[in-house]
Design an enzyme around this catalytic site. Structure first.
Site, PDB file in Angstrom:
ATOM      1  N   GLY A  12      56.499  13.912 -37.491  1.00 34.66           N
ATOM      2  CA  GLY A  12      56.757  15.362 -37.427  1.00 34.66           C
ATOM      3  C   GLY A  12      55.531  16.157 -37.879  1.00 34.66           C
ATOM      4  CB  VAL A  14      56.125  18.497 -42.680  1.00 33.46           C
ATOM      5  CG1 VAL A  14      55.915  18.243 -44.167  1.00 33.46           C
ATOM      6  CG2 VAL A  14      56.438  19.979 -42.447  1.00 33.46           C
ATOM      7  CB  CYS A 132      57.613  27.239 -46.071  1.00 38.03           C
ATOM      8  SG  CYS A 132      58.863  27.709 -44.896  1.00 38.03           S
ATOM      9  NE  ARG A 238      61.529  31.053 -37.034  1.00 38.39           N
ATOM     10  CZ  ARG A 238      61.369  30.207 -38.039  1.00 38.39           C
ATOM     11  NH1 ARG A 238      60.227  30.131 -38.667  1.00 38.39           N
ATOM     12  NH2 ARG A 238      62.370  29.451 -38.453  1.00 38.39           N
ATOM     13  CG  HIS A 245      55.981  31.515 -43.170  1.00 36.88           C
ATOM     14  ND1 HIS A 245      56.140  31.194 -41.836  1.00 36.88           N
ATOM     15  CD2 HIS A 245      56.905  30.760 -43.831  1.00 36.88           C
ATOM     16  CE1 HIS A 245      57.117  30.310 -41.691  1.00 36.88           C
ATOM     17  NE2 HIS A 245      57.601  30.011 -42.897  1.00 36.88           N
TER      18      HIS A 245
HETATM   19  C1  2RA Z   1      61.513  28.212 -41.580  1.00 35.12           C
HETATM   20  N1  2RA Z   1      61.534  27.907 -43.975  1.00 35.12           N
HETATM   21  O1  2RA Z   1      60.423  28.797 -41.571  1.00 35.12           O
HETATM   22  C2  2RA Z   1      61.884  27.308 -42.713  1.00 35.12           C
HETATM   23  C3  2RA Z   1      61.220  25.976 -42.552  1.00 35.12           C
HETATM   24  N2  2RA Z   1      61.488  25.117 -43.609  1.00 35.12           N
HETATM   25  O2  2RA Z   1      62.336  28.291 -40.657  1.00 35.12           O
END
Ligand code: 2RA
Length: 337
Positions: A12, A14, A132, A238, A245
């Protein structure tokens, strides 16, 4: 010689980053077992000039393993994490399976290293890697919290495709091409078009109107800071970005903290880089932090909705796969050496 490792979910995004980080940091392992589902078993690859064969993950995979890094989803962690720990391995689990279990350390090494007290190689344990968006947020907020005590935090996240896995990254690229070619975008991972769009985080919505990702930020912050009174109000979105992020964070303090003092504190904090120059209007962006270890902080300014210096607003970016997952887990493993 060093600890024997097992990588669970090695194929994966990660899992692959675990290997990159282990190599970048010259982690002193004595051996590594590369573990994945039956589908990948038998595949060969070279890592650090050694050839490895991916083995199918079974309960017997953990005999003689000192540290097992898990990133293969919550159900695999729930099923095999305790098995590995019972065999004496220290499990560092990147899933959400055990994060809120009382007694399971939830660790960001720069933030709450004391949570690892009593965890050592040879004595099986499960240690949880935080989510995260929690890691990225608290890496920036904690140095300020230590000085002026945060009482309230408003966190708005702009989360990359990588958080939903390698397939989501592929879907973003595919959809971008399709849209530019005037084709109907392929929606397999997400239920709606992702390219040139953004939407509320794709985790399940709770009865209180917040989704799981947002509640992770609330609950994990309270556990990591050992403060059940801290008020956190999140919005997780998202966005069509590949692997880093971004987060807009508004902090309310118990004691006054001016923007210059805050900038000084953040400039001296481990694992952070301040990108905050008003003359050139420079600030953190996902592309500036992608594939990097450090979390970037900028847009450091007074919160105009607060009196005096009791409120601060910052903008933070961090690589979701690296410090948001793999690097943090390997740093936890380094604490065992
Ligand atoms: C996300 N935090 O970004 C989750 C991934 N572990 O969807």
């Amino acid at each position: 010689d060093g600890p024997s490792l097992a990588i669970v979910g090695v194929t994966g995004a990660v899992g692959q980053e675990f290997l990159s980080v282990l190599s970048d940091r010259d982690f002193p392992y004595s051996s590594i077992r590369m573990l994945a589902s039956r589908r990948s078993a038998g595949r060969r690859f070279t890592f650090e000039e050694r050839e490895y064969v991916i083995e199918e993950l079974t309960p017997d995979s953990f005999d003689g393993v000192d540290v097992a890094l898990f990133s293969a989803g919550g159900s695999v962690s729930r099923e095999l994490g305790p098995v590995a720990a019972a065999k004496g391995a220290v499990v560092v689990d990147n899933s959400s399976a055990f994060r809120m279990v009382p007694g399971v350390p939830l660790v960001i090494p720069e933030v709450n290293p004391e949570a690892m007290d009593g965890v050592r190689i040879g004595k099986g344990a499960i240690v949880a890697n935080p989510n995260c968006s929690t890691i990225i947020c608290l890496m920036a907020a904690t140095p300020l919290h230590r000085v002026a005590k945060v009482t309230r935090m408003v966190v708005d996240t702009y989360q990359a495709a990588s958080g939903a896995g390698a397939a989501a990254m592929e879907e973003l690229e595919l959809q971008t091409r399709e849209v530019l070619e005037g084709k109907k975008p392929t929606c397999k991972i997400f239920s709606q078009q992702y390219a040139f769009n953004l939407f509320s985080h794709n985790s399940a919505l709770q009865s209180n109107g917040y989704n799981e990702e947002e509640m992770k930020l609330v609950n994990e912050t309270r556990k990591i800071w050992s403060d059940n009174d801290i008020k956190v109000t999140p919005t997780c979105i998202r966005v069509p970005v590949m692997r880093a992020h971004a987060e807009s964070i508004k902090l309310q303090f118990e004691k006054p903290l001016d923007e210059n003092t805050a900038r000084e504190i953040l400039s001296n904090a481990a694992g952070l880089v301040v990108i905050d120059d008003r003359a050139t209007n420079s600030f953190p962006t996902p592309l500036k932090v992608s594939n990097k270890d450090d979390i970037a902080v900028g847009r450091i300014r007074r919160d105009l909705s607060m009196d005096g210096d009791y409120g601060l607003s910052i903008f933070v970016c961090g690589d979701q796969i690296r410090k948001g997952a793999a690097l943090n887990a390997v740093q936890i493993a380094e604490m065992l050496l």
